[in-house]
Design an enzyme around this catalytic site. Structure first.
Site, short mmCIF file in Angstrom:
data_model
loop_
_atom_site.label_atom_id
_atom_site.label_comp_id
_atom_site.label_asym_id
_atom_site.label_seq_id
_atom_site.Cartn_x
_atom_site.Cartn_y
_atom_site.Cartn_z
N SER A 52 -4.49 0.56 13.90
CA SER A 52 -5.02 -0.29 12.84
C SER A 52 -5.97 -1.38 13.32
O SER A 52 -6.81 -1.84 12.56
CB SER A 52 -3.87 -0.94 12.07
N HIS B 123 -2.73 4.42 8.44
CA HIS B 123 -4.18 4.15 8.48
C HIS B 123 -4.97 5.45 8.56
O HIS B 123 -6.06 5.50 9.12
CB HIS B 123 -4.49 3.22 9.65
N LYS C 145 -1.63 1.71 0.74
CA LYS C 145 -3.03 1.61 1.13
C LYS C 145 -3.87 2.60 0.30
O LYS C 145 -4.17 2.33 -0.86
CB LYS C 145 -3.18 1.82 2.64
#
Length: 311
Positions: free
Chosen positions: A98, A126, A157
């Site tokens: 990340s 991610h 996310k």
């Protein structure tokens, strides 16, 4: 509720795995897996730059702990040789890291795992939703979907953006987690509104790969234009684009100036990143237009010249 079960089934189908289990966050998923899976007879081998939640999850288990140098396959092989004396070996790594936006060498990790009879665990927070041809993550991107045993990822996310995490993998593992994983057993289920949001996000990404493909194009546009302007961008082909500046104060004042120009980016410095590695972390989103990206590059160029980051 049935919507929770439906979402778990959809997650497993998306990742092409047997089953999945929902958590309040991926931090909870990482806190819940190592203790439930590993005993004092086992070993876990962890990349030194793994996410804090993986580090905390590993601390909770009683397995023998090995830490290998960041993405260093020679060091991982040496640690795997050393760990042969243990019953079960689990290699744990972020799929995409990340802070630097770099991507784990999963092909090589999976080859070593096969050679030394180890399982592979990846944290895909991610990567899920945008890396790989269909947005399935780094294992799809690198062609090793059939070789990665366990995936933990987030709904907070790319897949909805509100909250939630999950583990997906072999059904016996998921059955074990339902009985033994503390963050699952002793937390409320995800709120129904979050479940509905994440379910719709998965529908969108499974209907078409257009979103994942657009992310790749937008990322390439930003990275190439920033590099051409004279900036150093860490990582490789990832929408997390760290603009490396080195100096903590420079990162802070440049980020503030960018905000004054209507562009919200965050400066990171020690202790979040190592000393001398201060950066502004830019994150490209599917909703950014080409015009947004170009305006961001122009603002970076102006601000960089103003503060001496560019000649």
């Amino acid at each position: 509720q049935s919507i929770h079960k439906d979402l778990e089934e959809k997650i497993a189908r998306f990742h092409q795995r047997e089953d999945a289990i929902l958590y309040a966050s991926c931090f909870d998923a990482n806190a819940g897996i190592f203790e439930a899976l590993l005993t004092p007879e086992d070993a876990v081998l962890s990349d030194e730059l793994n996410h804090a939640s993986i580090i905390d999850g590993i601390r909770l288990c009683k397995a023998n702990k090995y830490r290998y140098k960041h993405m260093d396959m020679q060091d991982l092989e040496a640690k795997l040789k050393e760990a042969q004396k243990h019953r079960l070996r689990l290699v744990a790594t972020d799929g995409a890291f990340s802070m630097d936006g770099d991507i784990a060498p999963l092909r090589e990790i999976c080859q070593l795992a096969q050679k030394y009879d180890a399982l592979v665990f990846i944290d895909e927070c991610h990567a899920t939703g945008f890396l790989g041809p269909n947005g399935r993550g780094t294992d799809e991107l690198l062609g090793v979907m059939d070789k990665v045993t366990i995936i933990n990822s987030t709904l907070g996310k790319a897949l909805g953006g509100a909250a939630g995490g999950y583990t997906t993998g072999p059904k016996p593992l998921i059955d074990l987690l339902r009985q033994r994983s503390r963050p699952y057993l002793f937390s409320n289920s995800l709120p129904p509104a979050v479940v509905g949001c994440a379910s719709k996000a998965l529908d969108l990404i499974m209907e078409s790969n257009a979103i994942a493909q657009s992310m790749a194009a937008k990322t390439q546009r930003f990275r190439s234009k920033m590099t051409a302007a004279g900036f150093t961008i860490s990582g490789k082909d990832h929408p997390i684009c760290p603009v490396m500046l080195g100096d903590a104060r420079l990162a802070s004042v440049m980020a503030e100036d960018m905000l004054n120009r209507g562009i919200y980016v965050i400066g990171f410095s020690y202790p979040v990143v190592p000393k001398g590695k201060a950066r502004i972390r830019v994150q490209i989103s599917a909703v950014h237009s080409d015009e947004d990206i170009d305006r961001c590059v122009e603002a970076f160029t102006e601000v960089g010249r103003k503060h001496g980051a560019l000649p």
